[in-house]
Design a protein around this motif. Structure first.
Motif, PDB file in Angstrom:
ATOM      1  N   SER A   2       5.945  91.480  75.209  1.00  0.00           N
ATOM      2  CA  SER A   2       6.365  90.311  75.394  1.00  0.00           C
ATOM      3  C   SER A   2       6.706  89.965  76.690  1.00  0.00           C
ATOM      4  CB  SER A   2       7.713  90.129  74.269  1.00  0.00           C
ATOM      5  OG  SER A   2       8.449  88.779  74.469  1.00  0.00           O
ATOM      6  N   ASN A  22      12.314  79.539  73.384  1.00  0.00           N
ATOM      7  CA  ASN A  22      12.850  80.490  72.334  1.00  0.00           C
ATOM      8  C   ASN A  22      12.262  80.413  70.894  1.00  0.00           C
ATOM      9  OD1 ASN A  22      15.774  81.239  71.168  1.00  0.00           O
ATOM     10  ND2 ASN A  22      15.751  79.496  70.200  1.00  0.00           N
ATOM     11  N   ASP A  25       9.988  82.816  70.139  1.00  0.00           N
ATOM     12  CA  ASP A  25      10.479  84.112  70.238  1.00  0.00           C
ATOM     13  C   ASP A  25      10.146  85.009  71.528  1.00  0.00           C
ATOM     14  OD1 ASP A  25      11.548  84.104  67.675  1.00  0.00           O
ATOM     15  OD2 ASP A  25       9.638  84.689  66.861  1.00  0.00           O
ATOM     16  N   ASP A  27      11.724  86.060  75.617  1.00  0.00           N
ATOM     17  CA  ASP A  27      12.996  86.083  76.252  1.00  0.00           C
ATOM     18  C   ASP A  27      12.787  85.317  77.524  1.00  0.00           C
ATOM     19  OD1 ASP A  27      13.740  88.448  74.700  1.00  0.00           O
ATOM     20  OD2 ASP A  27      12.416  89.887  75.794  1.00  0.00           O
ATOM     21  N   THR A  46      18.083  83.588  76.024  1.00  0.00           N
ATOM     22  CA  THR A  46      18.450  85.062  76.083  1.00  0.00           C
ATOM     23  C   THR A  46      19.530  85.194  76.879  1.00  0.00           C
ATOM     24  OG1 THR A  46      16.121  85.714  75.417  1.00  0.00           O
ATOM     25  CG2 THR A  46      17.412  87.603  75.911  1.00  0.00           C
TER      26      THR A  46
END
Length: 220
Positions: A2, A22, A25, A27, A46
Motif C-alpha cells: 500500500s 481514506n 483504504d 494510509d 491515518t
C-alpha cells in the motif's frame, strides 16, 4: 504494498483528497497549519498533524521523505505552496503533486521540480464551459494545455454512419478511441462499426480539432 500519502493543506481541495484516499483504504497523513482543520480530519486521516511545512526542520522531523507521494494542496498562499514544494524536492520525496493558483504559479512549481502540477479550479471551469456550451458534450478531460479527451453523445448527424465513413482522423485530426453503448464499452472500435443514436463517443485530439468536430458534426 500500500502506498503512503501526505496531503498538505486541508481546504476544500486537499480535504476532498484526504477523504477519498481514506475511502480507498490508503494510509494518509494530513497536514495543515490551522488547528481547527487538523482536528476536523483527526478521525479521517491515518495521522493528522499541525505543522508549518515551510520549515525544513519540521518536515524532516515528520519523516516526510519516507512517503511515496506528497500532495501540496495549499490554498491562496502561493509563497507557502512554492516553498513547501521546494523543500519536499530537496528532501528527496519521490513524487510531489502541487496545486497551482494560476499559470505563473504553475511555471514556478514546474521549475522547482514538482512532478505534477494541477489546476483544479481552471480545469473544472473548462469542463463546465464545455458541458453548458453543448448538450452533446457529456464530459471533458484535459490531458495538457492543448489536448483533451471528450465524451460526446451521438445525435442525428452521426447516427447511421460508420467510423470509416466519418473518417474523423483525416477530416478533423482526432481519434475515436472507444464507444459506450448502453452498459457496453467498445474499445478501439472497428472502423466499419456503425454509430447508433445516443452512443457516447470517447474522442481524443487537439482542442481546436475537437471544437471543429463539435461544431460541424455534433451540435444540433
Amino acid at each position: 504494498m500500500s502506498k503512503e500519502f501526505v496531503v498538505i493543506g486541508l481546504g476544500r481541495f486537499g480535504g476532498s483528497i484526504v477523504r477519498e484516499l481514506n475511502a480507498l483504504d490508503m494510509d494518509v497523513m494530513a497536514i495543515d497549519a490551522d488547528e481547527a482543520r487538523v482536528n476536523e480530519f483527526s478521525d479521517i486521516a491515518t495521522h493528522a498533524v499541525i505543522a508549518d511545512t515551510t520549515d525544513e526542520a519540521v518536515m524532516k522531523s515528520l519523516g516526510i521523505r519516507n512517503f511515496d507521494h506528497v500532495i501540496v494542496a495549499i490554498g491562496e498562499n502561493i509563497q507557502a505552496s512554492t516553498l513547501t514544494t521546494l523543500i519536499l524536492k530537496e528532501l528527496g520525496v519521490k513524487k510531489v503533486t502541487a496545486k497551482a493558483q494560476n499559470d505563473y504559479h504553475a511555471k514556478i512549481l514546474n521549475k522547482i521540480g514538482a512532478d505534477t502540477v494541477v489546476h483544479p479550479e481552471r480545469d473544472m471551469g473548462r469542463r463546465i464551459a464545455h458541458n453548458v456550451a453543448s448538450a452533446s458534450v457529456l464530459d471533458y478531460l484535459e490531458l495538457s494545455d492543448e489536448y483533451s479527451i471528450v465524451e460526446i453523445k451521438a445525435g442525428e448527424r452521426l447516427a447511421g454512419s460508420s467510423i470509416l465513413e466519418l473518417d474523423v482522423r483525416a477530416n478533423f485530426g482526432i481519434n475515436i478511441i472507444a464507444v459506450k453503448r448502453g452498459k457496453d464499452i467498445i474499445v478501439a472500435p472497428d472502423p466499419n462499426e456503425n454509430i447508433e443514436y445516443n452512443d457516447i463517443l470517447i474522442v481524443i485530439g487537439h482542442d481546436n480539432d475537437l471544437n471543429r468536430f463539435e461544431k460541424k458534426l455534433v451540435n444540433e
